[in-house]
Design an enzyme around this catalytic site. Structure first.
Site, mmCIF file in Angstrom:
data_model
loop_
_atom_site.group_PDB
_atom_site.id
_atom_site.type_symbol
_atom_site.label_atom_id
_atom_site.label_comp_id
_atom_site.label_asym_id
_atom_site.label_seq_id
_atom_site.Cartn_x
_atom_site.Cartn_y
_atom_site.Cartn_z
ATOM 1 N N GLU A 1 0.845 -1.200 0.000
ATOM 2 C CA GLU A 1 0.000 0.000 0.000
ATOM 3 C C GLU A 1 0.881 1.252 0.000
ATOM 4 O O GLU A 1 2.017 1.230 0.471
ATOM 5 C CB GLU A 1 -0.914 -0.055 1.236
ATOM 6 C CG GLU A 1 -1.709 1.189 1.560
ATOM 7 C CD GLU A 1 -2.767 1.586 0.544
ATOM 8 O OE1 GLU A 1 -2.465 1.589 -0.655
ATOM 9 O OE2 GLU A 1 -3.890 1.934 0.979
ATOM 10 N N ASP A 2 0.324 2.344 -0.533
ATOM 11 C CA ASP A 2 1.100 3.588 -0.582
ATOM 12 C C ASP A 2 1.231 4.217 0.807
ATOM 13 O O ASP A 2 2.327 4.434 1.306
ATOM 14 C CB ASP A 2 0.513 4.591 -1.598
ATOM 15 C CG ASP A 2 -0.992 4.848 -1.403
ATOM 16 O OD1 ASP A 2 -1.590 4.301 -0.447
ATOM 17 O OD2 ASP A 2 -1.570 5.605 -2.206
ATOM 18 N N ASP B 1 -2.773 5.542 6.887
ATOM 19 C CA ASP B 1 -3.192 6.824 7.454
ATOM 20 C C ASP B 1 -4.086 6.527 8.660
ATOM 21 O O ASP B 1 -3.581 6.219 9.745
ATOM 22 C CB ASP B 1 -3.909 7.596 6.335
ATOM 23 C CG ASP B 1 -4.290 9.009 6.706
ATOM 24 O OD1 ASP B 1 -3.650 9.587 7.586
ATOM 25 O OD2 ASP B 1 -5.233 9.547 6.101
ATOM 26 N N PHE C 1 -0.217 16.325 3.766
ATOM 27 C CA PHE C 1 -0.726 15.673 2.564
ATOM 28 C C PHE C 1 0.383 15.612 1.522
ATOM 29 O O PHE C 1 0.937 16.636 1.129
ATOM 30 C CB PHE C 1 -1.947 16.410 2.004
ATOM 31 C CG PHE C 1 -2.613 15.638 0.905
ATOM 32 C CD1 PHE C 1 -3.514 14.621 1.200
ATOM 33 C CD2 PHE C 1 -2.311 15.892 -0.422
ATOM 34 C CE1 PHE C 1 -4.105 13.878 0.190
ATOM 35 C CE2 PHE C 1 -2.900 15.144 -1.452
ATOM 36 C CZ PHE C 1 -3.795 14.144 -1.137
ATOM 37 N N ARG D 1 1.209 12.012 -9.734
ATOM 38 C CA ARG D 1 1.676 10.643 -9.481
ATOM 39 C C ARG D 1 3.065 10.399 -10.074
ATOM 40 O O ARG D 1 3.817 9.553 -9.616
ATOM 41 C CB ARG D 1 0.711 9.618 -10.096
ATOM 42 C CG ARG D 1 -0.637 9.529 -9.439
ATOM 43 C CD ARG D 1 -1.379 8.289 -9.949
ATOM 44 N NE ARG D 1 -2.803 8.354 -9.697
ATOM 45 C CZ ARG D 1 -3.411 8.003 -8.568
ATOM 46 N NH1 ARG D 1 -2.689 7.558 -7.562
ATOM 47 N NH2 ARG D 1 -4.716 8.085 -8.434
HETATM 48 P P1 5GP Z 1 -6.655 5.134 5.505
HETATM 49 O O1 5GP Z 1 -5.451 4.527 6.176
HETATM 50 O O2 5GP Z 1 -7.011 6.468 6.092
HETATM 51 O O3 5GP Z 1 -7.849 4.229 5.484
HETATM 52 O O4 5GP Z 1 -6.402 5.394 3.980
HETATM 53 C C1 5GP Z 1 -5.185 5.487 3.390
HETATM 54 C C2 5GP Z 1 -5.432 6.044 2.000
HETATM 55 O O5 5GP Z 1 -5.720 7.446 2.100
HETATM 56 C C3 5GP Z 1 -4.207 5.926 1.137
HETATM 57 O O6 5GP Z 1 -4.189 4.742 0.403
HETATM 58 C C4 5GP Z 1 -4.336 7.133 0.239
HETATM 59 O O7 5GP Z 1 -5.129 6.805 -0.869
HETATM 60 C C5 5GP Z 1 -5.069 8.149 1.071
HETATM 61 N N1 5GP Z 1 -4.127 9.106 1.674
HETATM 62 C C6 5GP Z 1 -3.882 9.294 2.983
HETATM 63 N N2 5GP Z 1 -2.963 10.250 3.185
HETATM 64 C C7 5GP Z 1 -2.615 10.686 1.949
HETATM 65 C C8 5GP Z 1 -1.676 11.672 1.484
HETATM 66 O O8 5GP Z 1 -0.971 12.354 2.228
HETATM 67 N N3 5GP Z 1 -1.586 11.814 0.132
HETATM 68 C C9 5GP Z 1 -2.318 11.093 -0.760
HETATM 69 N N4 5GP Z 1 -2.130 11.329 -2.050
HETATM 70 N N5 5GP Z 1 -3.209 10.155 -0.343
HETATM 71 C C10 5GP Z 1 -3.351 9.952 0.991
#
Ligand code: 5GP
Length: 175
Positions: A98-99, A102, A151, A164
């Site tokens: 995963e990227d 959060d 962010f 991206r």
């Molecule tokens: P969570 O952990 O809140 O369920 O979701 C994580 C997702 O929120 C990530 O896969 C991404 O798509 C999005 N996300 C959270 N923080 C960021 C950020 O700083 N930048 C971007 N581009 N996406 C983010």
């Protein structure tokens, strides 16, 4: 009209070094095994493409795409899957890629869903981790970088589908 200002948070050279280190650890941990990497689209595609080329173990890849809306989607608990995996993971060693981790809501929900498919093992590798933002307790076994609550874009991460392609991880803001 205000310009978008980009500030580099993690430079390409540091990313490359860290991805190699992660791949080394993963290769050691899974020595003698065959891994299935499941990338979460779209954000993880750049990280996964780099990671896989540094791994020294045989692996297969698959992808899942999550969406919170849209037609033709399949709602499963808290997340909505718009593209499911196509490989059977029963009895297999699985690493979800995963990227960003959060709030933890996405991954904890996806993990519950994947566990029902009965993999032999299931671990998580995230490129970035915003530990301060968690809403549910969740830890990844492999983390590229811990980052503050900003962010970020670049290295696969977008803002409205832009940025991206940036090779560095950047914070954007208006100047
Ligand atoms: P969570 O952990 O809140 O369920 O979701 C994580 C997702 O929120 C990530 O896969 C991404 O798509 C999005 N996300 C959270 N923080 C960021 C950020 O700083 N930048 C971007 N581009 N996406 C983010």
């Amino acid at each position: 009209m205000s310009e978008v200002r980009k500030e580099i948070l993690i430079a390409k050279a540091d990313i490359d070094k860290r991805v190699q280190e992660l791949a080394d650890v993963i290769s050691r941990d899974y020595e003698g095994k065959e891994l299935i990497l499941i990338g979460i689209l779209k954000g993880a595609f750049v990280f996964m493409a780099d990671l896989i080329r540094y791994l020294r173990i045989p692996c297969q890849v698959d992808f899942v795409r999550l969406a919170s809306y849209g037609a033709g989607t399949m709602s499963t608990g808290n997340i909505t899957i718009s593209k499911d995996i196509e490989t059977s993971i029963q009895g297999r060693d699985v690493l979800v890629v995963e990227d960003i981790l959060d709030t933890g809501l996405t991954l904890s929900s996806l993990v519950e869903r994947l566990k029902k498919k009965d993999p032999r093992s299931l671990k998580i590798c995230v490129f970035l981790d915003k530990k301060d933002r968690r809403k549910v307790p969740f830890e990844a076994e492999y983390v590229g970088f811990d980052i503050p609550d900003r962010f970020v874009v670049g290295y696969g991460l977008d803002f409205n589908e832009m940025y991206r392609f940036l090779p560095d991880v950047c914070v954007i803001g208006e100047s």
